[in-house]
Every structure is written in C-alpha cells, then in structure tokens.
Design an enzyme around this catalytic site. Structure first.
Site, PDB file in Angstrom:
ATOM      1  N   ARG A 144      -0.781  -9.814  13.442  1.00 35.65           N
ATOM      2  CA  ARG A 144      -1.170  -8.826  12.408  1.00 35.65           C
ATOM      3  C   ARG A 144      -2.026  -9.255  11.362  1.00 35.65           C
ATOM      4  O   ARG A 144      -3.155  -8.855  10.975  1.00 35.65           O
ATOM      5  CB  ARG A 144      -0.065  -7.826  11.880  1.00 35.65           C
ATOM      6  CG  ARG A 144       0.212  -6.887  12.848  1.00 35.65           C
ATOM      7  CD  ARG A 144       1.756  -6.493  12.506  1.00 35.65           C
ATOM      8  NE  ARG A 144       1.767  -5.628  11.535  1.00 35.65           N
ATOM      9  CZ  ARG A 144       2.980  -5.457  10.863  1.00 35.65           C
ATOM     10  NH1 ARG A 144       4.189  -5.940  11.264  1.00 35.65           N
ATOM     11  NH2 ARG A 144       3.330  -4.859   9.760  1.00 35.65           N
ATOM     12  N   LYS A 174       0.972  -1.158   0.024  1.00 38.53           N
ATOM     13  CA  LYS A 174       0.137   0.039  -0.034  1.00 38.53           C
ATOM     14  C   LYS A 174       0.464   1.397   0.038  1.00 38.53           C
ATOM     15  O   LYS A 174       0.639   2.223  -0.629  1.00 38.53           O
ATOM     16  CB  LYS A 174      -0.932  -0.089   0.985  1.00 38.53           C
ATOM     17  CG  LYS A 174      -2.034  -1.145   1.136  1.00 38.53           C
ATOM     18  CD  LYS A 174      -3.074  -1.108   2.360  1.00 38.53           C
ATOM     19  CE  LYS A 174      -2.450  -1.131   3.685  1.00 38.53           C
ATOM     20  NZ  LYS A 174      -1.898  -2.494   3.940  1.00 38.53           N
ATOM     21  N   ARG A 189      10.848  -0.851  12.426  1.00 37.72           N
ATOM     22  CA  ARG A 189       9.670  -1.205  13.185  1.00 37.72           C
ATOM     23  C   ARG A 189       9.630  -2.279  14.110  1.00 37.72           C
ATOM     24  O   ARG A 189       9.732  -3.600  13.282  1.00 37.72           O
ATOM     25  CB  ARG A 189       8.255  -1.214  12.141  1.00 37.72           C
ATOM     26  CG  ARG A 189       8.043   0.196  11.427  1.00 37.72           C
ATOM     27  CD  ARG A 189       7.093   0.135  10.250  1.00 37.72           C
ATOM     28  NE  ARG A 189       5.900  -0.655  10.847  1.00 37.72           N
ATOM     29  CZ  ARG A 189       4.916  -0.807   9.717  1.00 37.72           C
ATOM     30  NH1 ARG A 189       4.929  -0.228   8.566  1.00 37.72           N
ATOM     31  NH2 ARG A 189       3.898  -1.532  10.405  1.00 37.72           N
ATOM     32  N   ARG A 210      11.187  -6.355   5.118  1.00 32.81           N
ATOM     33  CA  ARG A 210      10.982  -4.961   5.466  1.00 32.81           C
ATOM     34  C   ARG A 210      11.624  -4.870   6.744  1.00 32.81           C
ATOM     35  O   ARG A 210      12.208  -3.672   7.275  1.00 32.81           O
ATOM     36  CB  ARG A 210       9.623  -4.588   5.328  1.00 32.81           C
ATOM     37  CG  ARG A 210       9.318  -3.121   5.783  1.00 32.81           C
ATOM     38  CD  ARG A 210       8.007  -2.589   5.280  1.00 32.81           C
ATOM     39  NE  ARG A 210       7.207  -3.217   6.442  1.00 32.81           N
ATOM     40  CZ  ARG A 210       5.750  -2.824   6.158  1.00 32.81           C
ATOM     41  NH1 ARG A 210       5.209  -2.289   5.353  1.00 32.81           N
ATOM     42  NH2 ARG A 210       5.045  -3.678   6.958  1.00 32.81           N
ATOM     43  N   ARG A 256      -9.893  -0.019   8.980  1.00 31.59           N
ATOM     44  CA  ARG A 256      -9.323  -1.323   9.337  1.00 31.59           C
ATOM     45  C   ARG A 256     -10.543  -2.216  10.195  1.00 31.59           C
ATOM     46  O   ARG A 256     -10.386  -3.368  10.334  1.00 31.59           O
ATOM     47  CB  ARG A 256      -8.290  -1.167  10.133  1.00 31.59           C
ATOM     48  CG  ARG A 256      -7.019  -1.734   9.676  1.00 31.59           C
ATOM     49  CD  ARG A 256      -5.884  -1.395  10.800  1.00 31.59           C
ATOM     50  NE  ARG A 256      -4.674  -2.068  10.405  1.00 31.59           N
ATOM     51  CZ  ARG A 256      -3.768  -1.276   9.748  1.00 31.59           C
ATOM     52  NH1 ARG A 256      -3.854  -0.236   8.921  1.00 31.59           N
ATOM     53  NH2 ARG A 256      -2.496  -2.164   9.606  1.00 31.59           N
TER      54      ARG A 256
HETATM   55  P1  ADP Z   1       0.957  -2.401   8.296  1.00 37.58           P
HETATM   56  O1  ADP Z   1       2.012  -2.198   7.494  1.00 37.58           O
HETATM   57  O2  ADP Z   1       0.899  -3.527   9.341  1.00 37.58           O
HETATM   58  O3  ADP Z   1      -0.571  -2.522   7.363  1.00 37.58           O
HETATM   59  P2  ADP Z   1       0.395   0.084   9.269  1.00 37.58           P
HETATM   60  O4  ADP Z   1       1.539   0.846   9.116  1.00 37.58           O
HETATM   61  O5  ADP Z   1      -0.735   0.625   8.505  1.00 37.58           O
HETATM   62  O6  ADP Z   1       0.656  -1.279   9.049  1.00 37.58           O
HETATM   63  O7  ADP Z   1      -0.044   0.181  10.687  1.00 37.58           O
HETATM   64  C1  ADP Z   1       0.712  -0.110  12.078  1.00 37.58           C
HETATM   65  C2  ADP Z   1       0.072  -0.275  13.226  1.00 37.58           C
HETATM   66  O8  ADP Z   1      -0.648   1.059  13.531  1.00 37.58           O
HETATM   67  C3  ADP Z   1      -1.158  -1.368  13.117  1.00 37.58           C
HETATM   68  O9  ADP Z   1      -0.630  -2.511  13.336  1.00 37.58           O
HETATM   69  C4  ADP Z   1      -2.042  -0.888  14.346  1.00 37.58           C
HETATM   70  O10 ADP Z   1      -1.572  -1.169  15.593  1.00 37.58           O
HETATM   71  C5  ADP Z   1      -2.026   0.750  14.115  1.00 37.58           C
HETATM   72  N1  ADP Z   1      -3.139   1.273  13.180  1.00 37.58           N
HETATM   73  C6  ADP Z   1      -2.821   1.452  11.755  1.00 37.58           C
HETATM   74  N2  ADP Z   1      -3.991   1.837  11.380  1.00 37.58           N
HETATM   75  C7  ADP Z   1      -4.942   1.782  12.370  1.00 37.58           C
HETATM   76  C8  ADP Z   1      -6.464   1.701  12.355  1.00 37.58           C
HETATM   77  N3  ADP Z   1      -6.874   2.396  11.194  1.00 37.58           N
HETATM   78  N4  ADP Z   1      -7.027   1.076  13.236  1.00 37.58           N
HETATM   79  C9  ADP Z   1      -6.339   0.774  14.259  1.00 37.58           C
HETATM   80  N5  ADP Z   1      -5.008   0.609  14.347  1.00 37.58           N
HETATM   81  C10 ADP Z   1      -4.296   0.992  13.310  1.00 37.58           C
END
Ligand code: ADP
Length: 192
Positions: free
Chosen positions: A146, A14, A134, A128, A89
């Site tokens: 996740r 994404k 991270r 990554r 989400r």
């Molecule tokens: P990923 O690469 O896992 O898709 P993101 O960078 O989008 O990760 O998000 C990292 C973390 O931030 C998630 O695992 C969650 O803990 C939190 N997070 C991000 N967006 C949301 C959301 N819309 N609702 C709840 N938690 C979120």
C-alpha cells in the site's frame, strides 16, 4: 460550498481528522475506503469486485471508483461542504473529479496533505491491524505494498493540485489537536 480533498498515505490519520472536521464544519464525509468496506460487508457486486484489490493493498480500477463517487456526490446536493477522503488516489481520478465538479458549477477548494514519515505509518497501521479486522492492515507485505502504491500512483495527485496552487501540507505527527488546528487554518484560508 467547500470541496476539501484530505490527502495522505495509509495510516496518516485521515479518518481521525475527518471526524473532527465533520464535528466542526458539518461537512459530508466521502471516504472511498469506507464505501468499499460497506459494499464488502453487504456482499454487493461492487464489494466482490473491490475485495480482491483491497485485500492485496492494490487500487480498485479508476472507472469503478469514479462511478461510485459520482453517484455519491449527487446524493448530497445541499451539503455545506464535502471531505474527499482516500479519493482521488490517481491523476485520472483527480481529472475525473475536476470534470464532475465543473459540470455542477463547482471545483476543489483545496487539498490538505497530512505528511507522516514511512516508518511511523507502518507502526500505526500494524497497531490499527490489531483491532480493525482489516485484512489489508494485517500483513507486512500488504502494508508495504500500500505504501509503494501510494508513492508511485498517489503522490502525483498532490503535484496535480500543487500546480493549481491548492496544496496545503500539514505535519501529521504530533498531538491530534495540534494537527487539527493546522488543518482548520488551511480550510479557513480556502476561497469560498
Ligand atoms: P488506507 O487506510 O490504506 O488509506 P482506505 O480505507 O482509504 O485505506 O482504502 C482501503 C482500500 O480501498 C485501498 O487500499 C484500495 O484498495 C481501495 N480504495 C480506496 N479508495 C480508493 C481509490 N480512490 N481508488 C482505488 N482504490 C481505492
């Protein structure tokens, strides 16, 4: 005004595709993961609250995320389009977003869902993790959690938009450029 939800599991690409969409269409990028990481690095109250959820690979509570997104949307009233990345989400987040946009006379134009098999996701996230720094990219257990959270809480969001005839699946494995072209075709088919 285009409101695009860019959807897909962790590691689906994404972020990479968002950059290309921004370069082509000039949309504003609203990534909840990036926003939380910014709060975390600045040590804000919101960052501290989000940290314990993020580091375990769990979701930050809906009300916290919805409030943050609501404030962010209002900062960019004149954008030609917005990419929602990593949000909504959960179904309650999707319902809140619909209500928020409706209150501004807008709606979601469409959702593009990047589809990638689980095994490939794990490989990408581990890779990554070697450079991203991270915490949630590092351990097998957190990565698996996740993906589990995605399957249980986030997949229903695709069904939510499919019911509105707004879901556009895109095969997320292959050349970055090929995937991008498929995304562009979907965006160009959105009603304006
Ligand atoms: P990923 O690469 O896992 O898709 P993101 O960078 O989008 O990760 O998000 C990292 C973390 O931030 C998630 O695992 C969650 O803990 C939190 N997070 C991000 N967006 C949301 C959301 N819309 N609702 C709840 N938690 C979120």
């Amino acid at each position: 005004m285009i409101n695009l939800v860019l959807f897909g599991p962790p590691g689906a690409g994404k972020g990479t595709q968002s950059e290309k969409i921004i370069a082509k269409y000039g949309f504003v990028h609203l990534s909840t993961g990036d926003l939380f990481r910014k709060h975390l690095s600045e040590g804000t109250e919101l960052g501290l609250l989000a940290k314990k959820y993020m580091n375990e690979g769990n979701l930050v509570p809906d009300e916290v995320v919805i409030k943050m997104v609501g404030e962010k949307i209002k900062e960019n009233p004149s954008a030609s389009g917005v990419i929602f990345d990593g949000f909504p989400r959960t179904v309650p987040q999707a319902q809140a977003l619909d209500a928020l946009l409706a209150s501004m006379g807008q709606s979601i134009s469409g959702m593009v869902g990047l589809e990638v098999p689980e095994e490939e996701l794990k490989i990408r996230i581990r890779k990554r993790g070697e450079t991203s720094g991270r915490a949630d990219d590092q351990e097998e257990e957190k990565i698996n959690n996740r993906i589990k959270v995605y399957n249980e809480e986030t997949i229903p969001v695709a069904n939510f938009y499919a019911a509105q005839k707004k879901y556009h699946p895109v095969q997320g494995v292959g050349e970055i450029e090929t995937i991008f072209n498929a995304i562009c075709s979907a965006i160009d088919s959105f009603p304006n």
